[in-house]
Design a protein around this motif. Structure first.
Motif, PDB file in Angstrom:
ATOM      1  N   ARG A 187    -132.494  59.829  67.466  1.00  9.80           N
ATOM      2  CA  ARG A 187    -133.249  59.067  68.464  1.00  9.80           C
ATOM      3  C   ARG A 187    -132.461  58.960  69.768  1.00  9.80           C
ATOM      4  O   ARG A 187    -133.011  59.144  70.863  1.00  9.80           O
ATOM      5  N   VAL A 188    -131.162  58.672  69.657  1.00 10.03           N
ATOM      6  CA  VAL A 188    -130.320  58.570  70.844  1.00 10.03           C
ATOM      7  C   VAL A 188    -130.210  59.929  71.537  1.00 10.03           C
ATOM      8  O   VAL A 188    -130.299  60.029  72.770  1.00 10.03           O
ATOM      9  N   LEU A 189    -130.038  60.982  70.751  1.00 16.92           N
ATOM     10  CA  LEU A 189    -129.977  62.327  71.318  1.00 16.92           C
ATOM     11  C   LEU A 189    -131.284  62.675  72.034  1.00 16.92           C
ATOM     12  O   LEU A 189    -131.262  63.272  73.119  1.00 16.92           O
ATOM     13  N   SER A 190    -132.403  62.305  71.442  1.00 18.25           N
ATOM     14  CA  SER A 190    -133.694  62.615  72.074  1.00 18.25           C
ATOM     15  C   SER A 190    -133.830  61.903  73.409  1.00 18.25           C
ATOM     16  O   SER A 190    -134.380  62.458  74.364  1.00 18.25           O
ATOM     17  N   ARG A 191    -133.308  60.682  73.499  1.00 14.36           N
ATOM     18  CA  ARG A 191    -133.351  59.958  74.778  1.00 14.36           C
ATOM     19  C   ARG A 191    -132.519  60.682  75.828  1.00 14.36           C
ATOM     20  O   ARG A 191    -132.915  60.803  76.996  1.00 14.36           O
ATOM     21  N   ALA A 192    -131.347  61.181  75.415  1.00 17.28           N
ATOM     22  CA  ALA A 192    -130.502  61.915  76.356  1.00 17.28           C
ATOM     23  C   ALA A 192    -131.195  63.202  76.810  1.00 17.28           C
ATOM     24  O   ALA A 192    -131.185  63.540  77.998  1.00 17.28           O
ATOM     25  N   LEU A 193    -131.815  63.903  75.864  1.00  7.26           N
ATOM     26  CA  LEU A 193    -132.528  65.143  76.195  1.00  7.26           C
ATOM     27  C   LEU A 193    -133.713  64.868  77.118  1.00  7.26           C
ATOM     28  O   LEU A 193    -133.939  65.601  78.090  1.00  7.26           O
ATOM     29  N   ASP A 221    -139.505  66.688  69.778  1.00 10.45           N
ATOM     30  CA  ASP A 221    -140.206  66.305  68.557  1.00 10.45           C
ATOM     31  C   ASP A 221    -139.166  66.058  67.474  1.00 10.45           C
ATOM     32  O   ASP A 221    -138.206  66.826  67.343  1.00 10.45           O
ATOM     33  N   ILE A 222    -139.362  64.991  66.684  1.00  8.30           N
ATOM     34  CA  ILE A 222    -138.421  64.665  65.611  1.00  8.30           C
ATOM     35  C   ILE A 222    -139.133  64.731  64.267  1.00  8.30           C
ATOM     36  O   ILE A 222    -140.159  64.077  64.064  1.00  8.30           O
ATOM     37  N   VAL A 223    -138.595  65.535  63.352  1.00  7.26           N
ATOM     38  CA  VAL A 223    -139.091  65.617  61.984  1.00  7.26           C
ATOM     39  C   VAL A 223    -138.165  64.768  61.115  1.00  7.26           C
ATOM     40  O   VAL A 223    -136.968  65.047  61.027  1.00  7.26           O
ATOM     41  N   ALA A 224    -138.728  63.740  60.482  1.00  6.60           N
ATOM     42  CA  ALA A 224    -137.924  62.806  59.701  1.00  6.60           C
ATOM     43  C   ALA A 224    -138.658  62.448  58.418  1.00  6.60           C
ATOM     44  O   ALA A 224    -139.736  61.863  58.467  1.00  6.60           O
ATOM     45  N   PRO A 225    -138.089  62.785  57.246  1.00  2.00           N
ATOM     46  CA  PRO A 225    -138.748  62.466  55.979  1.00  2.00           C
ATOM     47  C   PRO A 225    -138.951  60.959  55.821  1.00  2.00           C
ATOM     48  O   PRO A 225    -138.217  60.158  56.412  1.00  2.00           O
ATOM     49  N   PRO A 226    -139.938  60.541  55.040  1.00  2.00           N
ATOM     50  CA  PRO A 226    -140.138  59.111  54.762  1.00  2.00           C
ATOM     51  C   PRO A 226    -138.884  58.523  54.133  1.00  2.00           C
ATOM     52  O   PRO A 226    -138.172  59.232  53.410  1.00  2.00           O
ATOM     53  N   PRO A 227    -138.590  57.255  54.392  1.00  2.00           N
ATOM     54  CA  PRO A 227    -139.359  56.282  55.184  1.00  2.00           C
ATOM     55  C   PRO A 227    -138.888  56.182  56.626  1.00  2.00           C
ATOM     56  O   PRO A 227    -139.058  55.140  57.260  1.00  2.00           O
ATOM     57  N   GLY A 264    -139.894  57.291  59.378  1.00  2.00           N
ATOM     58  CA  GLY A 264    -140.884  57.089  60.436  1.00  2.00           C
ATOM     59  C   GLY A 264    -140.910  55.651  60.908  1.00  2.00           C
ATOM     60  O   GLY A 264    -141.121  55.375  62.098  1.00  2.00           O
ATOM     61  N   SER A 265    -140.670  54.716  59.996  1.00  2.00           N
ATOM     62  CA  SER A 265    -140.662  53.290  60.359  1.00  2.00           C
ATOM     63  C   SER A 265    -139.535  52.989  61.343  1.00  2.00           C
ATOM     64  O   SER A 265    -139.699  52.173  62.261  1.00  2.00           O
ATOM     65  N   TYR A 266    -138.401  53.632  61.142  1.00  2.00           N
ATOM     66  CA  TYR A 266    -137.275  53.440  62.070  1.00  2.00           C
ATOM     67  C   TYR A 266    -137.663  53.914  63.469  1.00  2.00           C
ATOM     68  O   TYR A 266    -137.470  53.206  64.461  1.00  2.00           O
ATOM     69  N   VAL A 268    -141.206  55.487  69.030  1.00  2.00           N
ATOM     70  CA  VAL A 268    -141.138  56.945  68.927  1.00  2.00           C
ATOM     71  C   VAL A 268    -141.997  57.368  67.732  1.00  2.00           C
ATOM     72  O   VAL A 268    -141.805  56.888  66.622  1.00  2.00           O
ATOM     73  N   GLU A 269    -142.943  58.257  67.972  1.00  2.00           N
ATOM     74  CA  GLU A 269    -143.804  58.738  66.900  1.00  2.00           C
ATOM     75  C   GLU A 269    -143.226  60.043  66.341  1.00  2.00           C
ATOM     76  O   GLU A 269    -143.030  61.006  67.073  1.00  2.00           O
ATOM     77  N   PRO A 270    -142.910  60.078  65.044  1.00  2.00           N
ATOM     78  CA  PRO A 270    -142.341  61.306  64.465  1.00  2.00           C
ATOM     79  C   PRO A 270    -143.372  62.428  64.427  1.00  2.00           C
ATOM     80  O   PRO A 270    -144.581  62.186  64.517  1.00  2.00           O
TER      81      PRO A 270
END
Length: 374
Positions: A20-26, A34-40, A42-44, A50-52
């Motif tokens: 998430r921090v890296l995406s903000r820098a980018l 776009d971030i692919v993140a296995p459950p759970p 997405g809640s984070y 941020v929508e996964p």
């Protein structure tokens, strides 16, 4: 505008926090992420608006495996059976990603220890690939069979990446070894290995000042934070530490879902936003996850760090952090009940290591350079 895909490990919260921090820098440099993140996880991400990537919810979670092994053994050791179970999940998830995401539409693909991308057929996409990791070898002394299996796997997968960004303690690179059981030497990776440094789970401008943090927490005075990790492993350790602090008269707050008597339970909606509220705590007692260590190191929060028993990464990270930062004290789990005494030995510094806040920008520039020059 460069388009970047980041896939993260589904174990704990450290990887998704880092992404998430890296995406903000980018995004600050003009990229679309776009971030692919296995459950759970997405809640984070949603806690930070941020929508996964939609494929994320199609993936199988890893947390039940970690929780079950810790519950049955009381250890954080990553054994061969655990590795094999996680590998089966990773293979299934890799197939889902291959079937539903066209990697060719991205200018760069980033894996933050995403086992899905480790197993995916990355050679099918003519796109720069970057591995973000905080360890690259498993110590043979911590389990021979598990170490052989993991190290051989890593030795076969690392060449698939165009760059390897190391975001752990730099000291760990000096001690990483791949003996003949693997067949390759770490020095072979040197041209593609970039030592980035620790990445805190919040940008410097996101961290609230003490007054605003306490207002968010609904508290008047800074308490000690008893902080568990992103899985259920080690919750018993933090519960014991929080209990002992409360009995000793400390004001204590925790994100544990069932706090001990006399301990303030932080609202569930704030659980994932603790990195932003860290200045609202007088000190921290936590497990030795790298994300937590990066947070307290960057901000200078006195911390008692308790690695999960048998978890070699946490043991190494806690040991290095305590040697490098005088406000971090590493202790073993059996001493969790000594937290009231131990906190007195973790003195508050004048400031934290603010240089760590540069790390996400350094990594973002590396990724965008590969994306543009490819």
């Amino acid at each position: 505008m460069a388009r970047i895909l980041i896939a993260v490990s589904g174990i704990g919260l450290g990887h998704v926090a880092r992404a998430r921090v890296l995406s903000r820098a980018l995004e600050g440099m003009g990229a679309r992420v776009d971030i692919v993140a296995p459950p759970p996880l997405g809640s984070y991400l949603r806690a930070y608006s941020v929508e996964p990537h939609p494929v994320s919810e199609m993936l199988d979670p890893y947390s039940p495996v970690v929780d079950r092994f810790y519950s049955s053994t009381g250890s954080g050791r990553i054994g061969l059976r655990m590795e094999l179970e996680e590998a089966r999940i990773a293979r299934r998830n890799a197939s889902i990603i291959e079937d539903n995401i066209d990697l060719e539409i991205y200018d760069a693909v980033v894996s933050d220890e995403s086992w899905e991308l480790m197993y995916a057929r990355l050679d099918r996409a003519n796109t720069p690939k970057i591995l973000v990791t905080d360890f690259i070898s498993y110590p043979y002394s911590k389990g021979l069979l598990a170490a052989i299996a993991f190290n051989r796997f890593m030795a076969s997968r690392l060449p698939r990446f165009d760059a390897i960004a190391f975001v752990g303690f730099p000291q760990k690179l000096c001690s990483s070894r791949w003996p003949p059981l693997v067949g390759k030497r770490l020095s072979e990776l040197a041209p593609r290995l970039e030592a980035v440094g620790l990445i805190p789970p919040a940008m410097e401008d996101e961290v609230l000042n003490p007054t605003h943090a306490l207002r968010e927490l609904g508290l008047e005075e800074p308490p000690v934070l008893a902080l568990p990790g992103g899985t259920k492993a080690g919750h018993d350790i933090i519960y014991e530490a929080a209990s002992s602090l409360a009995r000793a008269g400390f004001s204590v707050a925790t994100t544990l879902s069932s706090p001990p008597p006399g301990v303030y339970g932080i609202a569930s909606g704030l659980r994932y936003r603790i990195p932003l509220l860290m200045r609202g705590f007088s000190s921290v007692v936590s497990l030795a996850g790298l994300s937590t260590l990066a947070s307290v190191a960057s901000l200078g929060v006195p911390t008692v760090s308790i690695p999960l028993p048998g978890h070699f990464e946490q043991e190494e990270n806690a040991s290095i952090a305590s040697r490098h930062y005088r406000w971090i004290l590493a202790v073993h789990a059996p001493r969790a009940s000594h937290a009231p005494h131990l906190l007195g030995r973790a003195s508050k510094p004048g400031s934290g290591d603010s240089s760590l806040f540069v790390s996400p920008y350094k990594l973002a520039r590396l990724i965008l350079h590969l994306a543009v020059s490819h």
